[in-house]
Design a protein around this motif. Structure first.
Motif, PDB file in Angstrom:
ATOM      1  N   SER A  69      20.752 -10.012  31.962  1.00  0.00           N
ATOM      2  CA  SER A  69      21.002 -11.451  32.091  1.00  0.00           C
ATOM      3  C   SER A  69      20.614 -11.960  33.473  1.00  0.00           C
ATOM      4  CB  SER A  69      22.460 -11.765  31.788  1.00  0.00           C
ATOM      5  OG  SER A  69      23.307 -11.114  32.716  1.00  0.00           O
ATOM      6  N   ALA A  70      20.864 -11.182  34.525  1.00  0.00           N
ATOM      7  CA  ALA A  70      20.456 -11.602  35.867  1.00  0.00           C
ATOM      8  C   ALA A  70      18.935 -11.659  35.979  1.00  0.00           C
ATOM      9  CB  ALA A  70      21.031 -10.649  36.908  1.00  0.00           C
ATOM     10  N   THR A  71      18.254 -10.700  35.384  1.00  0.00           N
ATOM     11  CA  THR A  71      16.792 -10.710  35.412  1.00  0.00           C
ATOM     12  C   THR A  71      16.238 -11.892  34.633  1.00  0.00           C
ATOM     13  OG1 THR A  71      16.806  -8.302  35.562  1.00  0.00           O
ATOM     14  CG2 THR A  71      14.743  -9.336  34.918  1.00  0.00           C
ATOM     15  N   THR A  72      16.828 -12.192  33.485  1.00  0.00           N
ATOM     16  CA  THR A  72      16.384 -13.332  32.677  1.00  0.00           C
ATOM     17  C   THR A  72      16.576 -14.644  33.428  1.00  0.00           C
ATOM     18  OG1 THR A  72      16.986 -12.127  30.678  1.00  0.00           O
ATOM     19  CG2 THR A  72      16.677 -14.499  30.463  1.00  0.00           C
ATOM     20  N   LEU A  73      17.734 -14.817  34.059  1.00  0.00           N
ATOM     21  CA  LEU A  73      17.978 -16.037  34.819  1.00  0.00           C
ATOM     22  C   LEU A  73      17.036 -16.138  36.008  1.00  0.00           C
ATOM     23  CD1 LEU A  73      21.860 -16.275  34.717  1.00  0.00           C
ATOM     24  CD2 LEU A  73      20.206 -17.716  33.543  1.00  0.00           C
ATOM     25  N   TRP A  74      16.744 -15.010  36.650  1.00  0.00           N
ATOM     26  CA  TRP A  74      15.814 -15.019  37.781  1.00  0.00           C
ATOM     27  C   TRP A  74      14.416 -15.441  37.307  1.00  0.00           C
ATOM     28  CZ3 TRP A  74      11.494 -11.871  38.880  1.00  0.00           C
ATOM     29  CH2 TRP A  74      10.952 -12.063  40.137  1.00  0.00           C
ATOM     30  N   ILE A  75      13.986 -14.890  36.167  1.00  0.00           N
ATOM     31  CA  ILE A  75      12.666 -15.258  35.644  1.00  0.00           C
ATOM     32  C   ILE A  75      12.631 -16.736  35.276  1.00  0.00           C
ATOM     33  CG2 ILE A  75      11.116 -14.939  33.670  1.00  0.00           C
ATOM     34  CD1 ILE A  75      11.844 -11.944  33.784  1.00  0.00           C
ATOM     35  N   LEU A  76      13.713 -17.241  34.651  1.00  0.00           N
ATOM     36  CA  LEU A  76      13.758 -18.649  34.265  1.00  0.00           C
ATOM     37  C   LEU A  76      13.707 -19.577  35.472  1.00  0.00           C
ATOM     38  CD1 LEU A  76      16.373 -19.002  31.399  1.00  0.00           C
ATOM     39  CD2 LEU A  76      13.996 -19.694  31.344  1.00  0.00           C
ATOM     40  N   GLU A  78      13.263 -18.843  38.949  1.00  0.00           N
ATOM     41  CA  GLU A  78      12.329 -18.617  40.045  1.00  0.00           C
ATOM     42  C   GLU A  78      10.878 -18.606  39.590  1.00  0.00           C
ATOM     43  OE1 GLU A  78      12.862 -18.432  43.324  1.00  0.00           O
ATOM     44  OE2 GLU A  78      14.948 -18.944  42.922  1.00  0.00           O
ATOM     45  N   ARG A  79      10.566 -17.862  38.571  1.00  0.00           N
ATOM     46  CA  ARG A  79       9.167 -17.703  38.164  1.00  0.00           C
ATOM     47  C   ARG A  79       8.681 -18.853  37.284  1.00  0.00           C
ATOM     48  NH1 ARG A  79       6.662 -14.861  41.661  1.00  0.00           N
ATOM     49  NH2 ARG A  79       7.596 -12.844  42.029  1.00  0.00           N
ATOM     50  N   ALA A  80       9.495 -19.268  36.333  1.00  0.00           N
ATOM     51  CA  ALA A  80       9.062 -20.314  35.411  1.00  0.00           C
ATOM     52  C   ALA A  80       9.281 -21.714  35.971  1.00  0.00           C
ATOM     53  CB  ALA A  80       9.793 -20.171  34.076  1.00  0.00           C
ATOM     54  N   GLY A  81      10.041 -21.841  37.044  1.00  0.00           N
ATOM     55  CA  GLY A  81      10.273 -23.147  37.644  1.00  0.00           C
ATOM     56  C   GLY A  81      11.260 -24.004  36.877  1.00  0.00           C
ATOM     57  N   TYR A  82      12.122 -23.384  36.101  1.00  0.00           N
ATOM     58  CA  TYR A  82      13.108 -24.114  35.308  1.00  0.00           C
ATOM     59  C   TYR A  82      14.232 -24.575  36.230  1.00  0.00           C
ATOM     60  CZ  TYR A  82      15.152 -25.018  30.694  1.00  0.00           C
ATOM     61  OH  TYR A  82      15.626 -25.610  29.565  1.00  0.00           O
ATOM     62  N   ASN A  83      14.725 -25.799  36.053  1.00  0.00           N
ATOM     63  CA  ASN A  83      15.788 -26.339  36.896  1.00  0.00           C
ATOM     64  C   ASN A  83      17.152 -26.039  36.298  1.00  0.00           C
ATOM     65  OD1 ASN A  83      13.909 -27.474  38.598  1.00  0.00           O
ATOM     66  ND2 ASN A  83      13.833 -29.375  37.424  1.00  0.00           N
ATOM     67  N   LEU A  84      18.141 -25.889  37.166  1.00  0.00           N
ATOM     68  CA  LEU A  84      19.499 -25.651  36.697  1.00  0.00           C
ATOM     69  C   LEU A  84      20.024 -26.846  35.913  1.00  0.00           C
ATOM     70  CD1 LEU A  84      22.012 -23.820  36.705  1.00  0.00           C
ATOM     71  CD2 LEU A  84      22.720 -24.959  38.794  1.00  0.00           C
ATOM     72  N   SER A  85      19.705 -28.049  36.375  1.00  0.00           N
ATOM     73  CA  SER A  85      20.203 -29.243  35.682  1.00  0.00           C
ATOM     74  C   SER A  85      19.617 -29.359  34.278  1.00  0.00           C
ATOM     75  CB  SER A  85      19.874 -30.487  36.494  1.00  0.00           C
ATOM     76  OG  SER A  85      18.488 -30.583  36.684  1.00  0.00           O
ATOM     77  N   SER A  86      18.329 -29.100  34.124  1.00  0.00           N
ATOM     78  CA  SER A  86      17.737 -29.177  32.788  1.00  0.00           C
ATOM     79  C   SER A  86      18.230 -28.038  31.904  1.00  0.00           C
ATOM     80  CB  SER A  86      16.216 -29.166  32.883  1.00  0.00           C
ATOM     81  OG  SER A  86      15.772 -27.998  33.510  1.00  0.00           O
TER      82      SER A  86
END
Length: 183
Positions: A69-76, A78-86
């Protein structure tokens, strides 16, 4: 000739440097003849509970879940540029969507509705919030009265600076959470 006896206890030293550049050593204290602290295991040092089990991979399935789960959130994020708010908005939208279709399908298939608790704010919490807002509003009005009636320029400038500082702090926080695109 006598034998030199050495004290086995360690001595704590302090070095000071005076103005002329000479080093001066002072013996502060010797360690008391106390018993050493008991040794504890790594599991006990980490708290000895389920968190220590996961950190030490004693419950490997939970540790793998945390790692994935930590790796998935990091990829989302940091790498994919996904925002926490969205991300939060999309998760909440997905939950509302699931509950809506669950309720619609339950009425069509004669099934029970999804279990939802009463969604209301208790009166005590509303009264406390109103009390806090009342105190802040009275404080702001007393400051405004002091500025207008007493013509106190110093208080006006102090509060103007604090409002500008709070506004810039809010804007930097919004930028941190990537809300600045909506401003």
């Amino acid at each position: 000739m006598g034998r030199l006896q050495v004290d086995p206890r360690p001595i704590l030293l302090s070095c000071t440097l005076d103005v002329s550049g000479e080093v001066e050593e002072l013996a502060l204290a010797t360690l008391a003849t106390s018993t050493p602290a008991p040794r504890i295991s790594g599991h006990q040092a980490l708290g000895g509970g389920p968190v220590a089990d996961e950190l030490l991979w004693k419950r490997w399935y939970a540790s793998i879940g945390v790692l994935v789960s930590a790796t998935t959130l990091w990829i989302l994020f940091e790498r994919a540029g996904y925002n926490l708010s969205s991300f939060v908005a999309n998760v909440l939208f997905l939950l509302v969507f699931i509950l809506f279709f669950w309720a619609k399908s339950a009425s069509l298939l004669n099934r029970p509705l999804p279990p939802l608790q009463k969604l209301e704010i208790p009166e005590e919490i509303a009264a406390k919030a109103a009390g806090v807002i009342h105190v802040y509003a009275n404080h702001a009005l007393s400051i405004a009265r002091e500025i207008v009636i007493d013509k106190n320029l110093k208080v006006f400038l102090q509060h103007l600076i604090s409002v500008v500082s709070a506004t810039s702090s809010l804007l930097s926080t919004l930028r941190f959470f990537s809300f600045s695109q909506f401003l």
